[in-house]
Scaffold this motif. Sequence first.
Motif, mmCIF file in Angstrom:
data_model
loop_
_atom_site.group_PDB
_atom_site.id
_atom_site.type_symbol
_atom_site.label_atom_id
_atom_site.label_comp_id
_atom_site.label_asym_id
_atom_site.label_seq_id
_atom_site.Cartn_x
_atom_site.Cartn_y
_atom_site.Cartn_z
ATOM 1 N N HIS A 1 0.853 -1.192 0.000
ATOM 2 C CA HIS A 1 0.000 0.000 0.000
ATOM 3 C C HIS A 1 0.886 1.238 0.000
ATOM 4 O O HIS A 1 1.554 1.492 1.001
ATOM 5 C CB HIS A 1 -0.846 0.077 1.285
ATOM 6 N N LEU A 2 0.859 2.015 -1.063
ATOM 7 C CA LEU A 2 1.707 3.213 -1.085
ATOM 8 C C LEU A 2 0.913 4.403 -0.539
ATOM 9 O O LEU A 2 0.729 5.411 -1.210
ATOM 10 C CB LEU A 2 2.213 3.463 -2.508
ATOM 11 N N GLN A 3 0.439 4.243 0.675
ATOM 12 C CA GLN A 3 -0.462 5.247 1.254
ATOM 13 C C GLN A 3 -0.171 5.499 2.723
ATOM 14 O O GLN A 3 0.135 4.573 3.458
ATOM 15 C CB GLN A 3 -1.910 4.740 1.187
ATOM 16 N N ALA A 4 -0.294 6.757 3.129
ATOM 17 C CA ALA A 4 -0.242 7.095 4.560
ATOM 18 C C ALA A 4 -1.607 7.657 4.934
ATOM 19 O O ALA A 4 -1.958 8.772 4.536
ATOM 20 C CB ALA A 4 0.856 8.121 4.815
ATOM 21 N N PRO A 5 -2.404 6.876 5.676
ATOM 22 C CA PRO A 5 -3.791 7.287 5.933
ATOM 23 C C PRO A 5 -3.903 8.382 6.984
ATOM 24 O O PRO A 5 -3.034 8.542 7.845
ATOM 25 C CB PRO A 5 -4.447 5.997 6.435
ATOM 26 N N TYR A 6 -5.016 9.094 6.912
ATOM 27 C CA TYR A 6 -5.300 10.195 7.834
ATOM 28 C C TYR A 6 -5.194 9.753 9.293
ATOM 29 O O TYR A 6 -4.649 10.475 10.123
ATOM 30 C CB TYR A 6 -6.706 10.735 7.539
ATOM 31 N N GLU A 7 -5.689 8.547 9.590
ATOM 32 C CA GLU A 7 -5.729 8.065 10.983
ATOM 33 C C GLU A 7 -4.340 8.101 11.624
ATOM 34 O O GLU A 7 -4.201 8.374 12.809
ATOM 35 C CB GLU A 7 -6.268 6.626 11.059
ATOM 36 N N LEU A 8 -3.292 7.811 10.844
ATOM 37 C CA LEU A 8 -1.938 7.841 11.412
ATOM 38 C C LEU A 8 -1.307 9.224 11.301
ATOM 39 O O LEU A 8 -0.681 9.704 12.237
ATOM 40 C CB LEU A 8 -1.052 6.796 10.726
ATOM 41 N N VAL A 9 -1.495 9.880 10.158
ATOM 42 C CA VAL A 9 -0.859 11.192 9.957
ATOM 43 C C VAL A 9 -1.390 12.200 10.984
ATOM 44 O O VAL A 9 -0.640 13.033 11.487
ATOM 45 C CB VAL A 9 -1.084 11.705 8.512
ATOM 46 N N LYS A 10 -2.660 12.088 11.338
ATOM 47 C CA LYS A 10 -3.211 13.073 12.288
ATOM 48 C C LYS A 10 -2.596 12.892 13.676
ATOM 49 O O LYS A 10 -2.545 13.833 14.455
ATOM 50 C CB LYS A 10 -4.739 13.012 12.333
ATOM 51 N N THR A 11 -2.091 11.704 13.985
ATOM 52 C CA THR A 11 -1.472 11.510 15.300
ATOM 53 C C THR A 11 0.014 11.878 15.272
ATOM 54 O O THR A 11 0.616 12.096 16.317
ATOM 55 C CB THR A 11 -1.592 10.053 15.808
ATOM 56 N N LEU B 1 6.515 10.580 2.075
ATOM 57 C CA LEU B 1 6.148 11.106 0.746
ATOM 58 C C LEU B 1 7.330 11.101 -0.235
ATOM 59 O O LEU B 1 7.232 10.549 -1.331
ATOM 60 C CB LEU B 1 5.575 12.521 0.908
ATOM 61 N N GLY B 2 8.431 11.719 0.160
ATOM 62 C CA GLY B 2 9.598 11.834 -0.736
ATOM 63 C C GLY B 2 10.129 10.467 -1.158
ATOM 64 O O GLY B 2 10.259 10.179 -2.361
ATOM 65 N N PRO B 3 10.449 9.590 -0.202
ATOM 66 C CA PRO B 3 10.989 8.287 -0.582
ATOM 67 C C PRO B 3 10.024 7.437 -1.421
ATOM 68 O O PRO B 3 10.435 6.804 -2.396
ATOM 69 C CB PRO B 3 11.300 7.583 0.743
ATOM 70 N N MET B 4 8.730 7.451 -1.096
ATOM 71 C CA MET B 4 7.770 6.640 -1.875
ATOM 72 C C MET B 4 7.724 7.104 -3.316
ATOM 73 O O MET B 4 7.746 6.314 -4.243
ATOM 74 C CB MET B 4 6.369 6.783 -1.267
ATOM 75 N N LEU B 5 7.645 8.434 -3.466
ATOM 76 C CA LEU B 5 7.543 9.002 -4.806
ATOM 77 C C LEU B 5 8.809 8.686 -5.609
ATOM 78 O O LEU B 5 8.749 8.339 -6.787
ATOM 79 C CB LEU B 5 7.343 10.517 -4.664
ATOM 80 N N SER C 1 -1.911 11.544 3.529
ATOM 81 C CA SER C 1 -2.873 12.487 4.098
ATOM 82 C C SER C 1 -2.177 13.820 4.389
ATOM 83 O O SER C 1 -1.034 13.858 4.851
ATOM 84 C CB SER C 1 -3.448 11.910 5.392
ATOM 85 N N LEU C 2 -2.884 14.896 4.113
ATOM 86 C CA LEU C 2 -2.358 16.228 4.430
ATOM 87 C C LEU C 2 -2.471 16.409 5.938
ATOM 88 O O LEU C 2 -3.561 16.254 6.485
ATOM 89 C CB LEU C 2 -3.232 17.250 3.703
ATOM 90 N N PRO C 3 -1.364 16.705 6.630
ATOM 91 C CA PRO C 3 -1.500 16.897 8.082
ATOM 92 C C PRO C 3 -2.380 18.120 8.358
ATOM 93 O O PRO C 3 -2.327 19.098 7.612
ATOM 94 C CB PRO C 3 -0.066 17.150 8.556
ATOM 95 N N ILE D 1 -2.550 14.254 -0.215
ATOM 96 C CA ILE D 1 -1.580 14.693 -1.222
ATOM 97 C C ILE D 1 -1.414 13.512 -2.175
ATOM 98 O O ILE D 1 -0.950 12.435 -1.757
ATOM 99 C CB ILE D 1 -0.202 15.009 -0.587
ATOM 100 N N LYS D 2 -1.818 13.723 -3.420
ATOM 101 C CA LYS D 2 -1.697 12.635 -4.396
ATOM 102 C C LYS D 2 -0.544 13.003 -5.312
ATOM 103 O O LYS D 2 -0.614 14.007 -6.031
ATOM 104 C CB LYS D 2 -3.010 12.540 -5.177
ATOM 105 N N ALA D 3 0.535 12.260 -5.255
ATOM 106 C CA ALA D 3 1.736 12.634 -6.008
ATOM 107 C C ALA D 3 2.123 11.531 -6.985
ATOM 108 O O ALA D 3 2.040 10.345 -6.662
ATOM 109 C CB ALA D 3 2.888 12.880 -5.034
ATOM 110 N N GLN D 4 2.524 11.945 -8.176
ATOM 111 C CA GLN D 4 2.953 10.991 -9.196
ATOM 112 C C GLN D 4 4.153 11.550 -9.953
ATOM 113 O O GLN D 4 4.243 12.761 -10.146
ATOM 114 C CB GLN D 4 1.825 10.749 -10.207
ATOM 115 N N ALA D 5 5.023 10.669 -10.387
ATOM 116 C CA ALA D 5 6.158 11.090 -11.225
ATOM 117 C C ALA D 5 6.745 9.842 -11.841
ATOM 118 O O ALA D 5 6.949 8.853 -11.142
ATOM 119 C CB ALA D 5 7.220 11.782 -10.377
ATOM 120 N N LYS D 6 7.002 9.874 -13.143
ATOM 121 C CA LYS D 6 7.639 8.698 -13.767
ATOM 122 C C LYS D 6 9.004 8.505 -13.119
ATOM 123 O O LYS D 6 9.286 7.504 -12.512
ATOM 124 C CB LYS D 6 7.782 8.933 -15.264
#
Length: 425
Positions: free
Chosen positions: A86-96, A104-108, A117-119, A150-155
């Motif tokens: 899952h290449l996702q960081a959900p709100y439930e964790l980011v808010k804590t 974000l940087g390393p995944m992208l 999720s936007l903090p 934050i939905k980020a994409q880059a080849k």
Amino acid sequence: MDRFQIHGGRPLQGEISVSGAKNAALPILCASLLSAEPLVLSNVPRLRDVGTMKKLLMQMGTRIETVCQQADGQEQLCLTSDAMTHLQAPYELVKTMRASVLVLGPMLARFGEALVSLPGGCAIGQRPVDQHIKGLTAMGAEIQIEHGYIKAQAKRLRGARIVTDMVTVTGTENLMMAAVLAEGTTVIDNAAREPEVVDLANCLIRMGARIEGAGTDRVVIHGVDRLGGTQHAIMADRIEAGTFLCAVAAAGGDVLVQHAQSDMMGATIEKLREAGVRLQESEQGIRVIAESRPKPINFRTAPFPGLATDMQAQLMTVSSIAQGTSIITETIFENRFMHVQELRRLGAEIEVDGHTAVVKGVADLSGARVMATDLRASAGLVIAALVAKGETEIDRIYHLDRGYDRMEQKLGAIGARVLRLTEKA
Ligand code: EPU
């Protein structure tokens, strides 16, 4: 919810040990996303925030094994990110924990996509992440904010020159981690010079990254095609060390703070010397001797090597019992004086005008019930409680547990009377 019961008024004596740095461990755990090979980390402190980051990474597919418990109670971990799901960081964790945005940087960079999720705002300030987004966009990422994410994409990210509008620690770290796998060279100007940025860079370099200038305001990163695994020991926590130095400065005593290094703590050391505290550095750490009431100190928080905002509450407590008036200005976060109300409950005389606090030193503090509001505010209150006559109870100690490893045990070993009271929910 746990709380601390502290009986203050006695000097501290002995040796206290500093754990691995929270703010180095969090980005370095995220660096494991940059390679399919194992990253073995030692001196990983047992903190709530580290637990949250482990949970986030595991949820994304990283395997995390505890290699061993070190003799000092810290952990050695092995992280392998070879089968991400899952290449996702959900709100439930980011808010804590806002530091979750560091995935974000390393995944992208490695997978070409990320959904984080936007903090939201936080207790100490608004803390936007616009500079992270601006930098990644300059490197060719397509970024949209949708449904709070934050939905980020880059080849493949490509090198760019980025000048951040202000000095941002996790912003510099996120962009550095993105740039290590980008095509070409990235230059980050106005980069954060914090020692935690340097620790992350050293770990990345061991993984095969080509980074120059970490620790200066210009970091140059030459992108490589892949990174490998490595072993790395997390640096000692300069803020935990500074907190213990302040505890002795305020409560009095003679303590060796093991693993503390003055070159990492620059301005804090100078302020404590100005306060009249004796500090002796050796290979083991810093010995702190405080024999009389502190002298007043004036300071403004600033990015490293200036005075760390993460030390403001603890130094304010020291100045609250100084022989004279101190003036303290917070320049990094707009709402980082929440400890003032609680310190007043303990007898401190502090007036706040905008971002400046005028602290009129008093001879004694007296125990009361107070409430922790954020991590470093809690540390300031613990120090005040060590000074205060009688009993102080500090509620909401979970804030403290985010960033201090077994604080009651460590302080207990140097003679403080700190009891953790646990109430079943
Ligand atoms: N800022 C922006 N836009 C951005 C990034 C930052 O406006 O995109 C602003 C912030 O709102 C703030 C200033 O720039 O006013 C500096 O923020 P920075 O980004 O440096 O803070 P951070 O990276 O979110 C880290 C530490 C904090 C520490 C600050 C400042 C970690 C995980 N957190 O936060 O630590 O206070 O740097 O040194 O490294 C703590 O440990 O208690 C803690 C809060």
